[in-house]
Write a protein that holds these residues in place. Structure first.
Motif, PDB file in Angstrom:
ATOM      1  N   ALA A 115       0.827  -1.202   0.000  1.00 33.37           N
ATOM      2  CA  ALA A 115       0.000   0.000   0.000  1.00 33.37           C
ATOM      3  C   ALA A 115       0.863   1.255   0.000  1.00 33.37           C
ATOM      4  CB  ALA A 115      -0.928  -0.008   1.209  1.00 33.37           C
ATOM      5  N   GLU A 116       1.916   1.267   0.822  1.00 35.52           N
ATOM      6  CA  GLU A 116       2.815   2.425   0.871  1.00 35.52           C
ATOM      7  C   GLU A 116       3.515   2.636  -0.463  1.00 35.52           C
ATOM      8  OE1 GLU A 116       3.739   1.425   5.553  1.00 35.52           O
ATOM      9  OE2 GLU A 116       5.367   1.386   4.067  1.00 35.52           O
ATOM     10  N   THR A 117       3.906   1.547  -1.110  1.00 34.06           N
ATOM     11  CA  THR A 117       4.576   1.652  -2.407  1.00 34.06           C
ATOM     12  C   THR A 117       3.657   2.274  -3.450  1.00 34.06           C
ATOM     13  OG1 THR A 117       6.000  -0.244  -1.935  1.00 34.06           O
ATOM     14  CG2 THR A 117       5.679   0.328  -4.250  1.00 34.06           C
ATOM     15  N   VAL A 118       2.402   1.833  -3.476  1.00 32.78           N
ATOM     16  CA  VAL A 118       1.446   2.387  -4.437  1.00 32.78           C
ATOM     17  C   VAL A 118       1.247   3.879  -4.186  1.00 32.78           C
ATOM     18  CG1 VAL A 118      -0.940   2.309  -5.251  1.00 32.78           C
ATOM     19  CG2 VAL A 118       0.291   0.179  -4.801  1.00 32.78           C
ATOM     20  N   MET A 120       3.354   5.998  -2.750  1.00 34.46           N
ATOM     21  CA  MET A 120       4.568   6.713  -3.125  1.00 34.46           C
ATOM     22  C   MET A 120       4.642   6.912  -4.634  1.00 34.46           C
ATOM     23  SD  MET A 120       7.561   5.185  -0.662  1.00 34.46           S
ATOM     24  CE  MET A 120       8.764   6.357  -1.316  1.00 34.46           C
ATOM     25  N   ARG A 121       4.304   5.883  -5.383  1.00 31.23           N
ATOM     26  CA  ARG A 121       4.385   5.984  -6.839  1.00 31.23           C
ATOM     27  C   ARG A 121       3.271   6.856  -7.398  1.00 31.23           C
ATOM     28  NH1 ARG A 121       6.254  -0.266  -8.284  1.00 31.23           N
ATOM     29  NH2 ARG A 121       8.262  -0.120  -7.186  1.00 31.23           N
ATOM     30  N   LEU A 122       2.131   6.873  -6.718  1.00 34.11           N
ATOM     31  CA  LEU A 122       1.064   7.782  -7.114  1.00 34.11           C
ATOM     32  C   LEU A 122       1.523   9.228  -6.953  1.00 34.11           C
ATOM     33  CD1 LEU A 122      -1.914   8.057  -8.011  1.00 34.11           C
ATOM     34  CD2 LEU A 122      -2.533   8.045  -5.590  1.00 34.11           C
ATOM     35  N   CYS A 123       2.188   9.514  -5.846  1.00 27.54           N
ATOM     36  CA  CYS A 123       2.706  10.863  -5.611  1.00 27.54           C
ATOM     37  C   CYS A 123       3.768  11.239  -6.637  1.00 27.54           C
ATOM     38  CB  CYS A 123       3.295  10.963  -4.206  1.00 27.54           C
ATOM     39  SG  CYS A 123       2.079  10.859  -2.882  1.00 27.54           S
ATOM     40  N   ALA A 124       4.498  10.240  -7.129  1.00 33.44           N
ATOM     41  CA  ALA A 124       5.551  10.496  -8.110  1.00 33.44           C
ATOM     42  C   ALA A 124       5.025  10.598  -9.538  1.00 33.44           C
ATOM     43  CB  ALA A 124       6.610   9.400  -8.031  1.00 33.44           C
ATOM     44  N   GLY A 125       3.709  10.412  -9.733  1.00 29.11           N
ATOM     45  CA  GLY A 125       3.138  10.510 -11.071  1.00 29.11           C
ATOM     46  C   GLY A 125       3.351   9.285 -11.928  1.00 29.11           C
ATOM     47  N   SER A 126       3.509   8.117 -11.311  1.00 31.11           N
ATOM     48  CA  SER A 126       3.740   6.891 -12.073  1.00 31.11           C
ATOM     49  C   SER A 126       2.509   6.490 -12.876  1.00 31.11           C
ATOM     50  CB  SER A 126       4.118   5.737 -11.135  1.00 31.11           C
ATOM     51  OG  SER A 126       5.321   6.003 -10.460  1.00 31.11           O
ATOM     52  N   GLY A 127       2.748   5.727 -13.938  1.00 33.26           N
ATOM     53  CA  GLY A 127       1.672   5.164 -14.731  1.00 33.26           C
ATOM     54  C   GLY A 127       1.281   3.792 -14.214  1.00 33.26           C
ATOM     55  N   GLY A 130       4.066   1.462 -12.700  1.00 24.88           N
ATOM     56  CA  GLY A 130       4.513   1.814 -11.361  1.00 24.88           C
ATOM     57  C   GLY A 130       3.465   1.563 -10.310  1.00 24.88           C
ATOM     58  N   LEU A 131       2.210   1.875 -10.644  1.00 19.02           N
ATOM     59  CA  LEU A 131       1.124   1.711  -9.675  1.00 19.02           C
ATOM     60  C   LEU A 131       0.745   0.245  -9.468  1.00 19.02           C
ATOM     61  CD1 LEU A 131      -1.183   4.704 -10.657  1.00 19.02           C
ATOM     62  CD2 LEU A 131       0.478   4.561  -8.795  1.00 19.02           C
ATOM     63  N   SER A 132       1.303  -0.647 -10.272  1.00 17.34           N
ATOM     64  CA  SER A 132       1.067  -2.073 -10.042  1.00 17.34           C
ATOM     65  C   SER A 132       1.863  -2.581  -8.840  1.00 17.34           C
ATOM     66  CB  SER A 132       1.416  -2.891 -11.281  1.00 17.34           C
ATOM     67  OG  SER A 132       2.799  -2.798 -11.573  1.00 17.34           O
ATOM     68  N   GLY A 133       2.700  -1.715  -8.282  1.00 13.42           N
ATOM     69  CA  GLY A 133       3.376  -2.038  -7.040  1.00 13.42           C
ATOM     70  C   GLY A 133       4.424  -3.118  -7.175  1.00 13.42           C
ATOM     71  N   MET A 134       4.661  -3.800  -6.071  1.00 12.13           N
ATOM     72  CA  MET A 134       5.655  -4.870  -6.037  1.00 12.13           C
ATOM     73  C   MET A 134       5.020  -6.177  -6.511  1.00 12.13           C
ATOM     74  SD  MET A 134       7.603  -4.143  -2.405  1.00 12.13           S
ATOM     75  CE  MET A 134       6.107  -3.896  -1.443  1.00 12.13           C
ATOM     76  N   ALA A 135       5.743  -6.918  -7.317  1.00 13.14           N
ATOM     77  CA  ALA A 135       5.251  -8.214  -7.789  1.00 13.14           C
ATOM     78  C   ALA A 135       5.568  -9.290  -6.748  1.00 13.14           C
ATOM     79  CB  ALA A 135       5.905  -8.573  -9.111  1.00 13.14           C
ATOM     80  N   PRO A 136       4.727 -10.311  -6.641  1.00 15.87           N
ATOM     81  CA  PRO A 136       5.028 -11.414  -5.703  1.00 15.87           C
ATOM     82  C   PRO A 136       6.370 -12.080  -5.980  1.00 15.87           C
ATOM     83  CG  PRO A 136       2.756 -11.525  -6.455  1.00 15.87           C
ATOM     84  CD  PRO A 136       3.427 -10.487  -7.298  1.00 15.87           C
ATOM     85  N   ALA A 205      -3.251  -2.388  -7.028  1.00 17.30           N
ATOM     86  CA  ALA A 205      -1.967  -2.793  -7.599  1.00 17.30           C
ATOM     87  C   ALA A 205      -2.108  -4.100  -8.377  1.00 17.30           C
ATOM     88  CB  ALA A 205      -0.931  -2.950  -6.489  1.00 17.30           C
ATOM     89  N   GLY A 206      -2.845  -5.056  -7.828  1.00 11.24           N
ATOM     90  CA  GLY A 206      -3.030  -6.329  -8.520  1.00 11.24           C
ATOM     91  C   GLY A 206      -3.762  -6.175  -9.838  1.00 11.24           C
ATOM     92  N   ARG A 207      -4.795  -5.342  -9.852  1.00  8.84           N
ATOM     93  CA  ARG A 207      -5.543  -5.125 -11.092  1.00  8.84           C
ATOM     94  C   ARG A 207      -4.667  -4.447 -12.149  1.00  8.84           C
ATOM     95  NH1 ARG A 207     -10.440  -3.014  -7.352  1.00  8.84           N
ATOM     96  NH2 ARG A 207     -11.497  -5.026  -7.034  1.00  8.84           N
ATOM     97  N   LEU A 208      -3.908  -3.449 -11.720  1.00 12.86           N
ATOM     98  CA  LEU A 208      -3.041  -2.760 -12.668  1.00 12.86           C
ATOM     99  C   LEU A 208      -1.925  -3.678 -13.167  1.00 12.86           C
ATOM    100  CD1 LEU A 208      -2.846   0.756 -10.997  1.00 12.86           C
ATOM    101  CD2 LEU A 208      -3.903   0.190 -13.186  1.00 12.86           C
ATOM    102  N   ARG A 209      -1.435  -4.564 -12.293  1.00 16.64           N
ATOM    103  CA  ARG A 209      -0.405  -5.508 -12.737  1.00 16.64           C
ATOM    104  C   ARG A 209      -0.971  -6.438 -13.797  1.00 16.64           C
ATOM    105  NH1 ARG A 209       0.342  -8.146  -8.273  1.00 16.64           N
ATOM    106  NH2 ARG A 209       1.265  -6.287  -7.351  1.00 16.64           N
ATOM    107  N   ARG A 210      -2.222  -6.863 -13.612  1.00 14.85           N
ATOM    108  CA  ARG A 210      -2.875  -7.729 -14.592  1.00 14.85           C
ATOM    109  C   ARG A 210      -3.052  -7.003 -15.923  1.00 14.85           C
ATOM    110  NH1 ARG A 210      -8.632  -8.257 -12.719  1.00 14.85           N
ATOM    111  NH2 ARG A 210      -8.635  -6.154 -13.583  1.00 14.85           N
TER     112      ARG A 210
END
Length: 327
Positions: A115-118, A120-127, A130-136, A205-210
């Protein structure tokens, strides 16, 4: 991560906090069927870090696991310290894994970390990427990096440690307001009151990763189809401009990003930034291709030249030195 039999051995990254202590304890209880080595990276940034590493070694021995302390030596940067420390940690863990014959590195990132990673990347303007966060799981310098607790709340791991009697420490940097992640961490309870919980951020993050995986696959297929012979020699890539311009913008953007990454390889640490690539490609290059015009723009050390129904990517030409002024 698949079955344990797929890996020869694993290195467990254990800092001594509750999350990684739970990782070590659960691994010891489960005895994964492969050799395990516990590793504590001592960044040398706090007076108590060596004692914390020694504490992890004591608990690891109690649990029947081998332990190694890895020291980050050398100068420490004044700027972007946490990023440099993270890069050093992964490098040291990967080096140890190769030394002991392991091909898997496990970290204890949790649902809260995701959640924190998402955020942070939202604040950085990621697409979306980036918003898909960390992968398993992901590749780590020829190895596999796994995050088995990525869907587990931190509170559950704390409770597990307390119930099992596994002692842990709390890193004061986690609440240090000098660091962006710590500042965002304080906001999470307020956001949760409005419905933006850690669980919902992780699901986003999971939906965006998909979705990102589907778009990336479409872009890879399109790139193979759009590549054309380049009479200009090596170091350049030519794409069918009309075919590129006919793609949806989201796919076209990824095609050019993939092409740029292929040309740059590992020689640069500065891939094209999403915002700049969007501005140049969507605002200038693709309109020129669609209208039959020409356009030459540079991004991340590459020249994008549109014209004649083609888009050519190549090294940015050297800049001319200014002429000396007459005396």
């Amino acid at each position: 991560m698949g079955g344990h039999a797929a890996f020869r051995g694993a290195v467990l990254a254990v800092s001594g906090g509750p999350d990684s202590t739970a990782l070590m304890g659960c691994a010891a209880l489960g005895q994964a069927g492969i050799p395990l080595v516990v590793a504590t990276v001592d960044h040398g940034l706090r007076p108590g870090s060596a004692a914390e590493a020694a504490g992890v070694a004591v608990l690891a021995a109690r649990l029947g696991l081998a332990h190694r302390t890895l020291a980050w030596v050398g100068p420490k940067p004044a700027a972007r310290l946490q990023e440099a420390a993270r890069a050093a940690r992964y490098r040291l863990l990967a080096d140890l894994a190769r030394e002991v014959g392991a091909d898997l590195v496990l970290t204890a990132h949790t649902l809260d970390d995701q959640a924190e990673t998402v955020l942070m990347r939202l604040c950085a303007g990621s697409g979306p990427a980036g918003l898909s966060g960390m992968a398993p799981t992901r590749a780590l310098d020829g190895l596999t990096l796994g995050r088995p607790f990525l869907s587990v709340p931190k509170s559950r791991l704390v409770a597990t440690c307390e119930a099992r009697g596994w002692s842990f420490v709390r890193d004061p940097s986690n609440t240090d307001p000098r660091f962006g992640r710590a500042r965002l961490r304080r906001l999470l309870p307020l956001l949760a009151e409005e419905g933006l919980t850690a669980g919902r951020l992780a699901r986003l993050a999971g939906r965006l990763r998909r979705d990102e995986a589907a778009l990336s696959e479409a872009a890879e297929t399109a790139l193979r189809a759009l590549c054309r012979p380049d009479p200009g020699g090596e170091g350049r890539l030519v794409l069918d401009g009309r075919g590129l311009a006919a793609l949806p913008d989201a796919v076209a953007l990824r095609v050019v990003a993939l092409a740029a990454a292929g040309l740059q390889g590992e020689a640069t640490a500065y891939p094209p930034r999403l915002e700049r690539l969007e501005r140049i490609l969507l605002g200038q290059v693709l309109p020129a291709l669609r209208e039959g015009g020409t356009c030459r723009r540079t991004v991340a050390g590459l020249l994008l030249a549109a014209g004649g129904g083609r888009l050519t990517l190549g090294p940015e030409p050297p800049r001319r030195s200014p002429k000396p002024r007459p005396a």
